[in-house]
Enzyme design. Structure first.
Site, mmCIF file in Angstrom:
data_model
loop_
_atom_site.group_PDB
_atom_site.id
_atom_site.type_symbol
_atom_site.label_atom_id
_atom_site.label_comp_id
_atom_site.label_asym_id
_atom_site.label_seq_id
_atom_site.Cartn_x
_atom_site.Cartn_y
_atom_site.Cartn_z
ATOM 1 N N HIS A 166 -13.873 14.854 5.947
ATOM 2 C CA HIS A 166 -14.435 15.075 4.595
ATOM 3 C C HIS A 166 -13.404 14.750 3.508
ATOM 4 O O HIS A 166 -13.476 15.296 2.411
ATOM 5 C CB HIS A 166 -14.925 16.509 4.394
ATOM 6 N N LYS A 226 1.399 -1.435 -12.768
ATOM 7 C CA LYS A 226 0.314 -1.430 -11.766
ATOM 8 C C LYS A 226 0.596 -2.322 -10.563
ATOM 9 O O LYS A 226 1.119 -3.411 -10.665
ATOM 10 C CB LYS A 226 -1.002 -1.895 -12.408
ATOM 11 N N GLU A 235 -9.641 -4.206 -1.724
ATOM 12 C CA GLU A 235 -10.875 -3.968 -2.492
ATOM 13 C C GLU A 235 -11.863 -5.121 -2.299
ATOM 14 O O GLU A 235 -13.081 -4.917 -2.209
ATOM 15 C CB GLU A 235 -10.550 -3.810 -3.974
ATOM 16 N N SER A 255 -1.476 -5.871 -13.041
ATOM 17 C CA SER A 255 -2.413 -5.780 -14.152
ATOM 18 C C SER A 255 -1.882 -6.623 -15.305
ATOM 19 O O SER A 255 -0.669 -6.705 -15.515
ATOM 20 C CB SER A 255 -2.543 -4.316 -14.573
#
Ligand code: ARG
Length: 420
Positions: free
Chosen positions: A164, A291, A298, A285
């Site tokens: 979970h 970043k 992704e 970024s």
């Protein structure tokens, strides 16, 4: 004639030619030119079988075989130079036959004897799938090796295990890695399971009702490397179940990669921070200099959705079709190629990401907290003879007491334990 030298493959009884807008919807050359090798391989075998069964003279057969070699060389060259074929024909089958006329003259007019594009295209696709499945298999094995190698090297790293997405129990980091290796190993065996069904040769089924001339279909299948022949000509030209199976397989494999991506994305976030994706497999970024984004992972997660969608959309295509060949089926190759390429890229990016990422064992251990040993504590009581249900309850009480005192299990005073 659709262009100099060529008979269009159909249209003798038509007075007008197809409208330009229909041609745009109908023409599949940009997609199926990718099958040119299989188409020529199939045509060679077909010519050979016609010849062996005395439906082609020696002369015609020789002219066809020599011509096909030249056509293959030309197409290979043009595709590597231009990336596409500029013929005005509608599909690769028409292109090969039309070009053959140039090299083999009227002998080319015999190649399509007793053959239909229905059995031809089904054969080409199966041939392509058999060899492409082996590329995917190789890439999958490579990925499994990367996982297993890391698991072996990093056997001593202990990390939090989650259910979970809540801290559950400490596990070896290797155990986590191998959980994916096992999923992927099942993917390999599921891919292998498809091969027998895939390796049946539709050629010789004609458009729907079989071959009008006596030929030896087993010999033909054998010459193309198929294990068997399709047992029913209507099934041979109309079924795309092997493609459904393959697309579903691709989608499942993509789903595994997506879940692994999600885990690594989470573990590489600053909040978890025990995994660092290498520069090679992350991006930055344009605005925020600090970043480091796990774009590769992704993209794999995103690609998995498209793979699922494409496999579903093809099943939708089949669901309402009347039996045998309908033009709706032409989309099979588009989805097949796209899904294959997408998965192949994902497998490669995943292998590279896993191979180059850093795992910080000290940080992983710091994420462990004594509460994660609550289950072990219950089992310690079980080993002393306490029934598990009761042990579970006692440890729950301990946790409640620790929380009330604002401490963790490690710092709960010993007398509190004794009292409970
Ligand atoms: N390009 C077609 C396909 O891939 C070839 C088969 C055409 N058959 C036909 N009856 N129109 O589906």
């Amino acid at each position: 004639m659709s262009s100099k030298n060529c008979y269009q493959l159909w249209g003798g009884c038509f007075e007008e030619s197809a409208s330009a807008v229909l041609r745009r919807l109908n023409d599949s050359l940009d997609v199926d030119s990718r099958l040119f090798r299989e188409d020529i391989q199939g045509s060679r075998a077909w010519a050979q079988e016609l010849h062996r069964s005395n439906h082609l003279t020696d002369e015609t057969y020789e002219a066809i075989i020599q011509g096909l070699t030249k056509v293959e060389q030309d197409i290979e060259k043009e595709l590597s130079e231009n990336g596409r074929l500029l013929d005005g024909e509608e599909d690769i089958h028409s292109v090969v036959e039309c070009r053959l006329r140039k090299y083999s003259g009227d002998a080319a007019l015999h190649l399509h004897t007793a053959r239909s594009r229905n059995d031809q295209s089904a054969t080409d696709t199966r041939l392509w799938m058999s060899s492409s499945a082996q590329h995917l298999r190789k890439e999958l094995i490579q990925l499994i090796k990367v996982l297993v190698n890391r698991a072996e090297k990093e056997i001593d790293i202990i990390a939090p295990g989650y259910t979970h997405l809540q801290r559950a129990q400490p596990v070896r980091w290797s155990h986590f890695l191998l959980s994916y290796a096992w999923s992927l190993k099942d993917d390999v065996s599921r891919l292998d399971d498809q091969q027998n069904r895939l390796s049946t040769c539709p050629l010789g089924s004609g458009a729907i009702a079989g071959c009008a001339l006596p030929i030896d279909r087993h010999r033909l299948a054998d010459s193309l490397g198929f294990k068997n022949v399709t047992p029913n000509s209507m099934f041979a030209v109309g079924s795309r179940d092997h493609i459904v199976e393959f697309l579903n397989w691709v989608a499942l494999c993509g789903l595994h990669l997506s879940r692994l991506s999600e885990d690594l994305i989470i573990y590489s976030s600053q909040e978890f921070g025990f995994v660092q994706i290498s520069d090679k497999f992350s991006t930055g970024s344009s605005l925020m200099p600090q970043k480091r984004n796990p774009d590769g992972l992704e993209l794999i997660r995103g690609a998995a959705s498209v793979l699922l969608g494409d496999s579903f959309s093809f099943s939708c295509t089949l669901k309402g079709l009347p039996s045998t060949y309908n033009k709706d089926l032409q989309v099979d190759k588009e989805l097949l190629f796209k899904s294959h390429d997408r998965l192949l890229n994902c497998l490669k990016v995943m292998s590279g990401t896993l191979d180059t990422m850093e795992v910080n064992g000290d940080k992983a251990v710091k994420l462990l907290e004594p509460g994660m040993l609550a289950t072990d504590l219950a089992h310690a009581l079980v080993r002393k003879g306490v029934p598990f249900r009761k042990a579970h309850h006692i440890v729950g009480t301990v946790l409640r007491r620790a929380s009330a005192l604002g401490v963790d299990l490690k710092n709960l005073p010993y007398h509190e334990y004794v009292e409970i």
